[in-house]
Design a protein around this motif. Structure first.
Motif, mmCIF file in Angstrom:
data_model
loop_
_atom_site.group_PDB
_atom_site.id
_atom_site.type_symbol
_atom_site.label_atom_id
_atom_site.label_comp_id
_atom_site.label_asym_id
_atom_site.label_seq_id
_atom_site.Cartn_x
_atom_site.Cartn_y
_atom_site.Cartn_z
ATOM 1 N N ALA A 32 0.824 -1.204 0.000
ATOM 2 C CA ALA A 32 0.000 0.000 0.000
ATOM 3 C C ALA A 32 0.855 1.251 0.000
ATOM 4 O O ALA A 32 0.379 2.330 -0.324
ATOM 5 N N VAL A 33 2.143 1.101 0.375
ATOM 6 C CA VAL A 33 3.038 2.248 0.492
ATOM 7 C C VAL A 33 4.369 1.923 -0.181
ATOM 8 O O VAL A 33 4.899 0.820 -0.027
ATOM 9 N N ALA A 34 4.909 2.899 -0.910
ATOM 10 C CA ALA A 34 6.242 2.764 -1.497
ATOM 11 C C ALA A 34 7.080 3.966 -1.097
ATOM 12 O O ALA A 34 6.576 5.088 -1.022
ATOM 13 N N ILE A 35 8.345 3.709 -0.836
ATOM 14 C CA ILE A 35 9.330 4.760 -0.603
ATOM 15 C C ILE A 35 10.382 4.607 -1.685
ATOM 16 O O ILE A 35 10.864 3.504 -1.927
ATOM 17 N N SER A 36 10.757 5.724 -2.312
ATOM 18 C CA SER A 36 11.825 5.664 -3.311
ATOM 19 C C SER A 36 12.789 6.823 -3.089
ATOM 20 O O SER A 36 12.434 7.838 -2.493
ATOM 21 N N ASN A 37 14.006 6.635 -3.577
ATOM 22 C CA ASN A 37 14.977 7.726 -3.538
ATOM 23 C C ASN A 37 16.019 7.537 -4.619
ATOM 24 O O ASN A 37 16.305 6.414 -5.044
ATOM 25 N N THR A 38 16.551 8.651 -5.065
ATOM 26 C CA THR A 38 17.637 8.667 -6.031
ATOM 27 C C THR A 38 18.436 9.936 -5.781
ATOM 28 O O THR A 38 17.867 10.977 -5.488
ATOM 29 N N GLY A 39 19.748 9.826 -5.810
ATOM 30 C CA GLY A 39 20.535 11.007 -5.502
ATOM 31 C C GLY A 39 22.022 10.758 -5.538
ATOM 32 O O GLY A 39 22.480 9.737 -6.054
ATOM 33 N N LEU A 40 22.740 11.692 -4.948
ATOM 34 C CA LEU A 40 24.198 11.654 -4.941
ATOM 35 C C LEU A 40 24.703 11.647 -3.501
ATOM 36 O O LEU A 40 24.662 12.678 -2.820
ATOM 37 N N ALA A 41 25.194 10.500 -3.063
ATOM 38 C CA ALA A 41 25.714 10.405 -1.695
ATOM 39 C C ALA A 41 27.082 11.077 -1.581
ATOM 40 O O ALA A 41 27.501 11.442 -0.498
ATOM 41 N N GLY A 42 27.783 11.212 -2.669
ATOM 42 C CA GLY A 42 29.091 11.868 -2.649
ATOM 43 C C GLY A 42 30.208 10.884 -2.909
ATOM 44 O O GLY A 42 29.961 9.713 -3.143
ATOM 45 N N PRO A 43 31.403 11.332 -2.913
ATOM 46 C CA PRO A 43 31.858 12.609 -2.378
ATOM 47 C C PRO A 43 31.709 13.784 -3.337
ATOM 48 O O PRO A 43 31.833 14.935 -2.917
ATOM 49 N N ASP A 44 31.444 13.525 -4.609
ATOM 50 C CA ASP A 44 31.412 14.614 -5.591
ATOM 51 C C ASP A 44 30.012 14.804 -6.147
ATOM 52 O O ASP A 44 29.199 13.880 -6.166
ATOM 53 N N GLY A 45 29.754 16.016 -6.642
ATOM 54 C CA GLY A 45 28.533 16.289 -7.365
ATOM 55 C C GLY A 45 28.657 15.822 -8.808
ATOM 56 O O GLY A 45 29.753 15.493 -9.277
ATOM 57 N N VAL A 46 27.540 15.798 -9.505
ATOM 58 C CA VAL A 46 27.499 15.376 -10.904
ATOM 59 C C VAL A 46 26.520 16.282 -11.650
ATOM 60 O O VAL A 46 25.438 16.587 -11.133
ATOM 61 N N ASP A 47 26.891 16.695 -12.843
ATOM 62 C CA ASP A 47 26.007 17.504 -13.698
ATOM 63 C C ASP A 47 25.496 18.755 -12.991
ATOM 64 O O ASP A 47 24.344 19.153 -13.173
ATOM 65 N N GLY A 48 26.336 19.359 -12.154
ATOM 66 C CA GLY A 48 25.935 20.566 -11.451
ATOM 67 C C GLY A 48 25.073 20.335 -10.228
ATOM 68 O O GLY A 48 24.633 21.283 -9.580
ATOM 69 N N ILE A 49 24.806 19.077 -9.909
ATOM 70 C CA ILE A 49 24.014 18.737 -8.725
ATOM 71 C C ILE A 49 24.991 18.434 -7.595
ATOM 72 O O ILE A 49 25.851 17.562 -7.733
ATOM 73 N N PRO A 50 24.887 19.126 -6.476
ATOM 74 C CA PRO A 50 25.869 18.926 -5.404
ATOM 75 C C PRO A 50 25.706 17.591 -4.684
ATOM 76 O O PRO A 50 24.599 17.061 -4.578
ATOM 77 N N ALA A 51 26.833 17.079 -4.205
ATOM 78 C CA ALA A 51 26.805 15.856 -3.399
ATOM 79 C C ALA A 51 25.868 16.078 -2.214
ATOM 80 O O ALA A 51 25.773 17.175 -1.674
ATOM 81 N N GLY A 52 25.172 15.022 -1.829
ATOM 82 C CA GLY A 52 24.232 15.093 -0.719
ATOM 83 C C GLY A 52 22.813 15.401 -1.146
ATOM 84 O O GLY A 52 21.895 15.393 -0.324
ATOM 85 N N THR A 53 22.598 15.663 -2.441
ATOM 86 C CA THR A 53 21.252 15.927 -2.955
ATOM 87 C C THR A 53 20.528 14.602 -3.152
ATOM 88 O O THR A 53 21.037 13.704 -3.820
ATOM 89 N N VAL A 54 19.348 14.482 -2.573
ATOM 90 C CA VAL A 54 18.563 13.254 -2.682
ATOM 91 C C VAL A 54 17.116 13.622 -2.996
ATOM 92 O O VAL A 54 16.533 14.498 -2.356
ATOM 93 N N CYS A 55 16.556 12.941 -3.986
ATOM 94 C CA CYS A 55 15.161 13.121 -4.371
ATOM 95 C C CYS A 55 14.361 11.926 -3.881
ATOM 96 O O CYS A 55 14.805 10.779 -4.031
ATOM 97 N N PHE A 56 13.213 12.193 -3.305
ATOM 98 C CA PHE A 56 12.401 11.163 -2.660
ATOM 99 C C PHE A 56 11.024 11.069 -3.297
ATOM 100 O O PHE A 56 10.482 12.072 -3.765
ATOM 101 N N GLY A 57 10.463 9.861 -3.240
ATOM 102 C CA GLY A 57 9.071 9.644 -3.598
ATOM 103 C C GLY A 57 8.403 8.803 -2.519
ATOM 104 O O GLY A 57 9.022 7.890 -1.967
ATOM 105 N N TRP A 58 7.154 9.153 -2.210
ATOM 106 C CA TRP A 58 6.322 8.353 -1.313
ATOM 107 C C TRP A 58 5.047 8.075 -2.077
ATOM 108 O O TRP A 58 4.343 9.009 -2.483
ATOM 109 N N GLY A 59 4.773 6.810 -2.300
ATOM 110 C CA GLY A 59 3.591 6.436 -3.054
ATOM 111 C C GLY A 59 2.599 5.696 -2.186
ATOM 112 O O GLY A 59 3.002 4.913 -1.309
ATOM 113 N N PHE A 60 1.322 5.947 -2.421
ATOM 114 C CA PHE A 60 0.255 5.312 -1.652
ATOM 115 C C PHE A 60 -0.816 4.784 -2.593
ATOM 116 O O PHE A 60 -1.203 5.469 -3.542
ATOM 117 N N ARG A 61 -1.306 3.577 -2.311
ATOM 118 C CA ARG A 61 -2.520 3.095 -2.956
ATOM 119 C C ARG A 61 -3.669 3.626 -2.098
ATOM 120 O O ARG A 61 -3.725 3.347 -0.904
#
Length: 151
Positions: free
Chosen positions: A76-105
């Motif tokens: 009934a619930v989903a958690i997702s994430n994608t991001g950059l744990a580091g040590p370096d950034g990529v494509d202008g996105i700084p290290a430590g940036t994480v995008c999250f999703g929470w899905g619900f039925r």
């Protein structure tokens, strides 16, 4: 309530933290760890267009990861994430940036919430902080869902 995870940046730490709680197996369906774009596409149905247009580190990808995990699960619930744990950034996105999703039925539909946060410290610090953030925000977004809020 059954939960499924789709993790990239946290490399399985979300489901690992949950598995440490006695009896949690009755609440866990599955945990996907998908690092590569190909794995995100193959296992969770993330569209190549989404990755190419918005980047791997994007809320759009996190949202599609949550949707894909729910489509392949009875959870009934989903958690997702994608991001950059580091040590370096990529494509202008700084290290430590994480995008999250929470899905619900909910009432026959999938409702997805998403957020982007930045965490500081080494890789392990970022991964742990992101995993904890994923879990501690389930009640917030569940409450918003029940109030009729979306996205």
């Amino acid at each position: 309530m059954l939960l499924v995870t789709a993790e990239s940046c946290t490399a399985g730490r979300v489901i690992h933290l949950l598995s440490e709680i006695p009896g949690s197996g009755s609440c866990l369906d599955a945990g996907y760890v998908v690092y590569s774009p190909a794995a995100k596409q193959r296992l969770l149905g993330v569209h190549e267009y989404t990755i190419d247009t918005f980047n791997l580190t994007s809320e759009e990808v996190a949202r599609e990861m949550a949707i894909g995990a729910l489509h392949d699960s009875d959870a009934a619930v989903a958690i997702s994430n994608t991001g950059l744990a580091g040590p370096d950034g990529v494509d202008g996105i700084p290290a430590g940036t994480v995008c999250f999703g929470w899905g619900f039925r909910y009432q026959g539909e999938l409702v997805i919430f998403s957020r982007t946060e930045r965490f500081f410290g080494g890789r392990e610090d970022v991964q742990l902080a992101a995993a904890v953030y994923s879990l501690t925000n389930i009640p917030l977004f569940h409450a918003r869902l029940l109030r009729g809020e979306r996205g």
